[in-house]
Design a protein around this motif. Structure first.
Motif, mmCIF file in Angstrom:
data_model
loop_
_atom_site.group_PDB
_atom_site.id
_atom_site.type_symbol
_atom_site.label_atom_id
_atom_site.label_comp_id
_atom_site.label_asym_id
_atom_site.label_seq_id
_atom_site.Cartn_x
_atom_site.Cartn_y
_atom_site.Cartn_z
ATOM 1 N N GLY A 1 6.490 6.425 2.945
ATOM 2 C CA GLY A 1 7.790 5.180 3.064
ATOM 3 C C GLY A 1 7.050 4.620 4.010
ATOM 4 O O GLY A 1 7.667 3.820 4.950
ATOM 5 N N GLY A 2 5.802 4.450 4.190
ATOM 6 C CA GLY A 2 5.452 3.162 5.639
ATOM 7 C C GLY A 2 5.026 3.582 6.422
ATOM 8 O O GLY A 2 4.107 3.300 7.622
ATOM 9 N N GLY A 3 5.539 4.485 6.994
ATOM 10 C CA GLY A 3 4.848 5.028 8.491
ATOM 11 C C GLY A 3 3.884 5.713 8.892
ATOM 12 O O GLY A 3 3.202 5.188 9.995
ATOM 13 N N LEU A 4 3.049 6.148 7.529
ATOM 14 C CA LEU A 4 1.333 6.716 8.304
ATOM 15 C C LEU A 4 0.654 5.158 8.229
ATOM 16 O O LEU A 4 -0.298 5.337 8.623
ATOM 17 C CB LEU A 4 0.878 7.506 6.726
ATOM 18 C CG LEU A 4 -0.419 7.948 6.588
ATOM 19 C CD1 LEU A 4 -0.341 9.119 7.560
ATOM 20 C CD2 LEU A 4 -0.879 8.184 5.153
ATOM 21 N N LEU B 1 0.810 -1.486 0.055
ATOM 22 C CA LEU B 1 -0.100 -0.214 0.399
ATOM 23 C C LEU B 1 0.449 1.430 -0.242
ATOM 24 O O LEU B 1 0.661 2.128 -0.119
ATOM 25 C CB LEU B 1 -0.733 0.271 1.665
ATOM 26 C CG LEU B 1 -1.946 -1.225 1.570
ATOM 27 C CD1 LEU B 1 -2.727 -0.895 2.166
ATOM 28 C CD2 LEU B 1 -2.893 -1.140 0.218
ATOM 29 N N ALA B 2 1.806 1.118 0.710
ATOM 30 C CA ALA B 2 2.535 2.258 0.281
ATOM 31 C C ALA B 2 3.685 2.630 -0.595
ATOM 32 O O ALA B 2 3.680 4.176 -1.054
ATOM 33 C CB ALA B 2 4.100 1.711 1.658
ATOM 34 N N VAL B 3 3.980 1.285 -1.407
ATOM 35 C CA VAL B 3 4.376 1.673 -2.496
ATOM 36 C C VAL B 3 2.621 2.758 -3.516
ATOM 37 O O VAL B 3 3.299 3.228 -4.755
ATOM 38 C CB VAL B 3 4.197 0.506 -3.369
ATOM 39 C CG1 VAL B 3 4.774 0.900 -5.334
ATOM 40 C CG2 VAL B 3 6.480 0.287 -2.686
ATOM 41 N N LEU B 4 2.112 2.421 -3.670
ATOM 42 C CA LEU B 4 0.889 2.447 -4.281
ATOM 43 C C LEU B 4 0.918 4.268 -3.896
ATOM 44 O O LEU B 4 -0.206 4.521 -4.495
ATOM 45 C CB LEU B 4 -0.438 1.833 -4.173
ATOM 46 C CG LEU B 4 -0.577 0.387 -4.503
ATOM 47 C CD1 LEU B 4 -2.227 -0.283 -4.763
ATOM 48 C CD2 LEU B 4 0.024 0.281 -5.766
ATOM 49 N N MET B 5 0.904 4.324 -2.543
ATOM 50 C CA MET B 5 0.179 5.976 -2.615
ATOM 51 C C MET B 5 1.879 7.177 -3.004
ATOM 52 O O MET B 5 1.770 8.029 -2.463
ATOM 53 C CB MET B 5 0.264 6.007 -0.821
ATOM 54 C CG MET B 5 -1.042 5.233 -1.116
ATOM 55 S SD MET B 5 -1.853 6.181 0.924
ATOM 56 C CE MET B 5 -2.311 7.999 0.148
ATOM 57 N N GLY B 6 2.703 5.962 -2.438
ATOM 58 C CA GLY B 6 4.534 6.676 -3.093
ATOM 59 C C GLY B 6 4.915 7.218 -1.381
ATOM 60 O O GLY B 6 5.501 8.236 -1.730
#
Length: 274
Positions: free
Chosen positions: A165-168, A158-163
């Motif tokens: 870093g994954g912290g969210l 999901l982080a890649v699909l949003m661009g």
């Protein structure tokens, strides 16, 4: 070599984007991707680059900047002993696998579909920023086994699909499993590096049609945007940190949540053709 008439307006827009992203990241502790992806999308569109693959460029370029900012953040948090390396080692394979899968999926989607995905996830993220509670719990320890594999892969994907870093996703996930917020924030900085490195390598291999990409783009990564954003965020993030110590962050966080929802909602509107 691209003409200066194309490069200079793009650089001016990128300078402004990087400055704002750095201040907000320092002020609110929110990763830049949530700001950078829509900012890139509108900036490149305003300059006439509005191809079916423009969102891939926005995602890849945002992730490339996260490599640098994550390294800096992890080192700073490690110096304070806040990074949980056990969590990072256990979650690394799933995060990296999910990131590569995210690139494979994103590369095959049209820009309008990626806009819709960003819009939905962005609205959900904004809702969490506005209404999430530190007291929410699903357990008292981080999960292992199949659940860890599924969650870590899902975060990377999901982080890649949003661009981003994954912290969210990583910070609330760790806090609902009993991790202290400062440790979750520090460890999530490592999530960003584990997600960004393999995804950017994969994005460098994505074939983008020459007529639809901004100047000096390799694969799906735009080099001027990468360089300018990294330089500006390194300069302006400390300003945001100083402001954070002078202002009450709670109302500011909610203002940013509204901003995130509005930006993501506008992405959804454009994806729907309105």
């Amino acid at each position: 070599m691209p003409e200066l008439s194309l490069i200079l307006p793009m650089l001016a827009l990128l300078l402004a984007i990087g400055a704002v992203a750095g201040v907000i990241a320092g002020l609110l502790g929110v990763g830049g991707g949530l700001i950078l992806v829509p900012a890139f999308f509108y900036a490149f569109g305003a300059l006439g680059y509005d191809s079916p693959q423009i969102m891939q460029i926005c995602l890849a370029t945002s992730l490339s900047t996260i490599i640098v900012t994550s390294v800096r953040s992890v080192l700073a948090h490690h110096a304070k002993g806040a990074v949980d390396w056990t969590i990072l080692r256990g979650w690394a394979p799933g995060l990296m696998l999910g990131a590569v899968l995210g690139v494979l999926v994103a590369a095959g989607l049209r820009s309008v579909v990626l806009q819709g995905i960003f819009g939905v996830l962005g609205v959900l993220a904004g809702g969490y920023l506005a209404f999430g509670r530190a007291t929410w719990r699903l357990g008292t320890a981080m999960p292992g086994g199949a659940l860890r594999a599924a969650l870590s892969s899902g975060v990377g994907f999901l982080a890649v699909l949003m661009g981003i870093g994954g912290g969210l996703f990583g910070v609330p996930l760790m806090t609902v499993y009993g991790q202290a917020i400062h440790r979750a924030v520090a460890t999530a900085a490592g999530f960003g590096l584990l997600i960004a490195v393999p995804s950017v390598i994969a994005f460098l291999l994505v074939d983008i049609a020459p007529e639809g990409r901004p100047p000096l783009t390799i694969g799906a990564v735009n080099l001027p945007a990468f360089a300018v954003i990294v330089a500006m965020t390194l300069l302006t993030t400390p300003l945001g940190v100083r402001l954070a110590h002078r202002l009450d962050p709670k109302p500011l966080r909610r203002v940013f949540a509204v901003f995130a929802i509005v930006v993501a909602g506008n992405m959804l509107r454009k994806a729907a053709g309105f």
